[in-house]
Write a protein that holds these residues in place. Structure first.
Motif, PDB file in Angstrom:
ATOM      1  N   GLU A 133       0.535  -1.390   0.089  1.00 27.59           N
ATOM      2  CA  GLU A 133       0.428  -0.085   0.085  1.00 27.59           C
ATOM      3  C   GLU A 133       0.712   1.417   0.065  1.00 27.59           C
ATOM      4  O   GLU A 133       0.173   2.244  -0.051  1.00 27.59           O
ATOM      5  CB  GLU A 133      -0.767   0.089   1.404  1.00 27.59           C
ATOM      6  CG  GLU A 133      -1.817  -1.222   1.091  1.00 27.59           C
ATOM      7  CD  GLU A 133      -3.155  -1.317  -0.070  1.00 27.59           C
ATOM      8  OE1 GLU A 133      -3.351  -0.047  -0.747  1.00 27.59           O
ATOM      9  OE2 GLU A 133      -2.686  -2.672  -0.586  1.00 27.59           O
ATOM     10  N   THR A 134       1.942   1.190   0.597  1.00 27.96           N
ATOM     11  CA  THR A 134       2.810   2.184   0.711  1.00 27.96           C
ATOM     12  C   THR A 134       4.360   1.799  -0.535  1.00 27.96           C
ATOM     13  O   THR A 134       4.924   0.763  -0.260  1.00 27.96           O
ATOM     14  CB  THR A 134       3.258   2.612   1.699  1.00 27.96           C
ATOM     15  OG1 THR A 134       4.149   1.511   2.756  1.00 27.96           O
ATOM     16  CG2 THR A 134       2.333   2.768   3.172  1.00 27.96           C
ATOM     17  N   ALA A 135       4.133   2.704  -1.406  1.00 25.34           N
ATOM     18  CA  ALA A 135       5.876   2.240  -2.024  1.00 25.34           C
ATOM     19  C   ALA A 135       6.721   2.530  -1.416  1.00 25.34           C
ATOM     20  O   ALA A 135       7.236   3.454  -0.692  1.00 25.34           O
ATOM     21  CB  ALA A 135       5.659   3.281  -3.228  1.00 25.34           C
TER      22      ALA A 135
ATOM     23  N   ALA B  40       9.526   7.213  -4.155  1.00 24.35           N
ATOM     24  CA  ALA B  40       8.301   8.606  -5.471  1.00 24.35           C
ATOM     25  C   ALA B  40       8.468   7.971  -6.089  1.00 24.35           C
ATOM     26  O   ALA B  40       7.039   7.739  -6.791  1.00 24.35           O
ATOM     27  CB  ALA B  40       9.222   9.456  -4.708  1.00 24.35           C
TER      28      ALA B  40
ATOM     29  N   SER C  46       8.778   4.378  -7.409  1.00 30.22           N
ATOM     30  CA  SER C  46       7.720   2.988  -7.673  1.00 30.22           C
ATOM     31  C   SER C  46       6.559   3.626  -7.513  1.00 30.22           C
ATOM     32  O   SER C  46       5.546   3.485  -8.141  1.00 30.22           O
ATOM     33  CB  SER C  46       8.143   2.302  -6.115  1.00 30.22           C
ATOM     34  OG  SER C  46       9.425   1.867  -6.153  1.00 30.22           O
ATOM     35  N   GLU C  47       6.129   4.541  -6.808  1.00 26.56           N
ATOM     36  CA  GLU C  47       4.695   5.318  -6.790  1.00 26.56           C
ATOM     37  C   GLU C  47       4.315   5.165  -8.371  1.00 26.56           C
ATOM     38  O   GLU C  47       2.503   5.421  -8.512  1.00 26.56           O
ATOM     39  CB  GLU C  47       5.220   6.224  -5.659  1.00 26.56           C
ATOM     40  CG  GLU C  47       3.461   6.847  -5.839  1.00 26.56           C
ATOM     41  CD  GLU C  47       2.990   6.988  -4.180  1.00 26.56           C
ATOM     42  OE1 GLU C  47       3.322   7.201  -2.621  1.00 26.56           O
ATOM     43  OE2 GLU C  47       1.573   6.443  -3.802  1.00 26.56           O
TER      44      GLU C  47
ATOM     45  N   GLU D 280       0.997   4.801 -10.511  1.00 25.94           N
ATOM     46  CA  GLU D 280       0.353   4.906 -10.577  1.00 25.94           C
ATOM     47  C   GLU D 280       0.602   5.371 -12.144  1.00 25.94           C
ATOM     48  O   GLU D 280      -1.531   5.491 -12.743  1.00 25.94           O
ATOM     49  CB  GLU D 280       0.350   6.671 -10.489  1.00 25.94           C
ATOM     50  CG  GLU D 280       0.018   6.688  -8.716  1.00 25.94           C
ATOM     51  CD  GLU D 280       0.311   8.420  -7.917  1.00 25.94           C
ATOM     52  OE1 GLU D 280       0.429   9.116  -9.435  1.00 25.94           O
ATOM     53  OE2 GLU D 280       0.239   7.757  -6.817  1.00 25.94           O
TER      54      GLU D 280
ATOM     55  N   ALA E 176       5.693  -1.589  -4.534  1.00 27.73           N
ATOM     56  CA  ALA E 176       5.048  -0.683  -4.244  1.00 27.73           C
ATOM     57  C   ALA E 176       2.970  -1.248  -5.152  1.00 27.73           C
ATOM     58  O   ALA E 176       2.474  -2.323  -5.198  1.00 27.73           O
ATOM     59  CB  ALA E 176       5.115   0.335  -6.332  1.00 27.73           C
TER      60      ALA E 176
END
Ligand SMILES: [Zn+2]
Length: 404
Positions: A268-270, A273, A275-276, A280, A342
């Protein structure tokens, strides 16, 4: 002047996706349409194949031999009809170097490859290899033989197919391969190459490698250049009874992590940044195509799904670790952080261990060149196969312990 000094052909099957369907089965050499005959002082070899495959031709000295490598073919249908040449004193077929099927013609004297080519029939997809050998001087032949492609093991004695050393219990393990993107969503694009096409080629080849091991069944979430939403990809895997899910990507990133392979598991938390942003971007393609990702878990089911994911998460992590180790052993470039997490929606199957493999970044010239190189792909595909075998054996052992 030597007419055609040396032929080294290893072409990419870029005619995908039209040909994609035909790649499901291992290519076979057909007896009908194949011949090996003298034509005056020349030798003519024709081989009929059920489908086009990458191939290469080269000569070896002492004794004089011509080697044909195919990626890959089944020789079983070829019989004794292929012995009508008086210049060919020996003919052997089998498995050659990793990923190649090999035919070796031992010659009664030095000959050059005057012509070699493969023609594909557009209507039925069959292919015809035609090669002509002509006598040359020993000096010219020695020079030709010195140009044997690097990495070819000598002597090229064909060996019988041997099974993998590790065994897994029960029937074949169903693996879902998910070539990223497709259709309206080409994925990353660089230098005329689409991530979607490259991943389809890679997935089809990997399917072949897995099927041939006899240990796996394979379902592809797409077999051509069409759009499949992220939830649909998971649904396809689940309906096939997939026991592991591998999403295949090679994205482009402008900055930061530039190159090398990364294996992602769901979080839930990458991890960071970048990876996030990557996760997305993948979801965004679905949103643009009108798919509502928010609806994939309804609220009531959410809690149960979270519980199931708790059980699946360590199995996904183990799979990712095996793949990273395998890629490393295969000499693939690894990203400086090869194991990341991610929130990729495509990894959200609660019940199927799932990983997303970024094989490299096509924004990096070396990574892109690797993806276009059939030898590199074969190495990486074999590494993934071995990682899956090791993971499956370990996973089964763990399950057996849990059941006790
Ligand atoms: Zn991608």
């Amino acid at each position: 002047m030597i007419r055609l000094v040396f032929v080294l052909m290893s072409f990419l099957l870029v005619s995908l996706p039209a040909a994609a369907q035909d790649l499901r089965a291992l290519a076979r050499v057909l007896a009908e349409g194949s011949r090996l005959e003298d034509d005056g002082r020349d030798v003519v070899l024709d081989l009929a194949l059920t489908q086009a495959v990458p191939y290469r031709v080269f000569v070896l000295d002492d004794p004089a031999r011509v080697v044909l490598d195919f990626r890959e073919v089944n020789w079983a249908a070829l019989g004794p009809e292929l012995d009508a040449s008086s210049h060919v004193t020996g003919l052997a077929m089998g498995r050659g170097d990793a990923g190649w099927s090999r035919m070796v013609l031992t010659l009664d004297g030095p000959m050059e490859i005057a012509r070699a080519g493969m023609q594909t029939d557009d209507t039925d997809g069959t292919a015809q290899v035609q090669m002509r050998l002509s006598p040359v001087s020993q000096a010219a032949f020695t020079e030709l033989a010195a140009r044997t492609p690097p990495g070819v093991r000598l002597p090229p004695v064909p060996v019988a197919d041997s099974p993998l050393p590790v065994r897994v219990e029960g029937g074949p393990i169903m693996i879902a391969l998910d070539p990223g993107h497709g259709g309206v969503d080409p994925g990353a694009q660089r230098r005329g190459q689409d991530e979607a096409d490259l991943m389809l080629i890679f997935a089809i080849e990997l399917r072949e490698v897995l099927l041939r091991s006899g240990l796996f069944d394979v379902v592809l979430t797409r077999e051509g250049d069409w759009f499949v939403s992220l939830p649909e990809r998971v649904t396809i895997a689940r309906s096939a009874g997939a026991q592991a899910f591998l999403s295949l990507h090679a994205d482009a990133l402008a900055e930061g992590r530039a190159r090398g392979a990364t294996v992602y598991t769901l979080s839930e938390t990458a991890s960071d940044a970048a990876s996030e942003a990557l996760a997305e971007a993948h979801d965004r393609a679905d949103l643009l195509a009108g798919v509502d990702l928010a609806g994939s878990d309804d609220e009531v089911a959410g809690v149960l799904l979270d519980l199931a994911r708790l059980e699946t998460a360590p199995r996904s992590a183990a799979l990712a670790d095996h793949i990273v180790a395998g890629l490393d052993r295969a000499g693939a470039n690894l990203h400086r952080h090869p194991r990341l997490e991610a929130g990729f929606s495509v990894l959200k199957a609660a019940d199927i261990p799932s990983v997303l493999v970024e094989l490299g970044f096509i924004s990096d010239p070396e990574d892109l060149a690797n993806l276009l190189d059939a030898d590199w792909r074969a190495r990486v595909q074999e590494a993934i196969r071995d990682a899956l075998v090791a993971w499956a054996a370990e996973d089964q052992a763990q399950n057996a312990l849990l059941r006790q």
